[in-house]
Motif scaffolding. Structure first.
Motif, short mmCIF file in Angstrom:
data_model
loop_
_atom_site.label_atom_id
_atom_site.label_comp_id
_atom_site.label_asym_id
_atom_site.label_seq_id
_atom_site.Cartn_x
_atom_site.Cartn_y
_atom_site.Cartn_z
N SER A 191 0.82 -1.21 0.00
CA SER A 191 0.00 0.00 0.00
C SER A 191 0.86 1.27 0.00
N SER A 192 2.08 1.18 0.52
CA SER A 192 2.93 2.38 0.50
C SER A 192 3.38 2.70 -0.93
N ILE A 216 1.53 2.05 -3.59
CA ILE A 216 0.36 2.64 -4.23
C ILE A 216 0.20 4.10 -3.80
N ALA A 217 0.41 4.35 -2.51
CA ALA A 217 0.31 5.73 -2.01
C ALA A 217 1.31 6.64 -2.73
#
Lengths: 107, 137
Positions: free
Chosen positions: A55-56, A58-59
């Motif tokens: 998710s990091s 994607i962020a």
């Protein structure tokens, strides 16, 4: 993770290999923010050799996309593996990003 | 009655992001013992990675000198993962994540965890946070 940045006729191609996670995504963020600071367009992010993405990561990509949009540039993701495509679809980002198989010119 | 093979292993890492790749390898190795499909192994691996990242970010506030214990018990019917830390107790918003339709950086980790596991149970006893993750097949 390894990142290579290639100058293209127009814009830059950022080729990433390995795993993008909380440990490695700050390095990707630095590269992409340098591109957006310089108002590069298109920025083509080549994920062909990315074996893992969290998710990091994607962020980091969402942050870069938002920065690119401020100067009406293009950020394109290409060569996503099936797994990475599934992650983008699950996060409802497959329609937000321009995702291509492998074509710089489509930007 | 046929005995169901049960596997159990634990790993303790320092709360530094560089060890997250070790957590993923650990998960993959033990989950392969129960012959799960690759796609499910990938989901479970991602979820545990995200849970450990959350411990580093929220419980330990990016203090990279603490420790995180990951324990896995699994059979072909169930995977249980326990993640323990001694950081701050999480607050509600740490467990919610953002709306998926709200396109902004961050807030996706909990969605990956809930996608992979049927049950996500948090408890705190004394100074120990424990996250129990359960997936049945």
């Amino acid at each position: 993770m390894e990142i290579k940045v290639h100058n293209e006729d127009k814009g830059k191609r950022v080729v990433i290999s390995g795993e993008i996670d909380m440990h490695t995504s700050p390095e990707l963020r630095k590269v992409l923010l340098k591109c957006t600071k310089d108002k590069v367009s298109p920025i083509v992010v080549d994920l062909k050799d990315v074996s893992y993405l969290d998710s990091s990561a994607i962020a980091t990509l969402v942050e870069a996309l938002k920065a690119v949009m401020t100067y009406k540039g293009h950020l394109v993701l290409c060569n996503l593996s099936k797994r990475v495509q599934e992650i983008f679809a699950f996060a409802k980002l497959d329609k937000v990003f321009q995702i291509v198989k492998d074509d710089v010119k489509s930007a | 009655m046929k005995q169901v093979a049960r596997h159990k292993a634990s790993l303790i890492i320092t709360s530094h992001p560089m060890y997250l790749s070790m957590v993923r390898v650990f998960l993959e190795k033990i989950l392969k013992l129960i012959d799960l499909p690759t796609s499910i192994i990938e989901d479970l691996k991602s979820a545990v990675d995200e849970a450990c990242s959350n411990v580093i970010k929220y419980a330990y506030k990016n203090d990279y000198t603490k420790s995180i214990k990951i324990e896995v018990e699994c059979t072909r019917n169930i995977v249980e993962v326990y993640i323990e830390d001694r950081g701050d107790a999480p607050i509600d918003k740490d467990f919610k994540g953002r709306e998926l339709s709200d396109i902004r950086p961050g807030g996706l980790g909990m969605h990956f965890i809930r996608k992979a596991f049927d049950k996500v149970i948090f408890s705190r006893r004394g100074k120990v946070n424990k996250l129990k993750l359960v997936r049945r097949f």
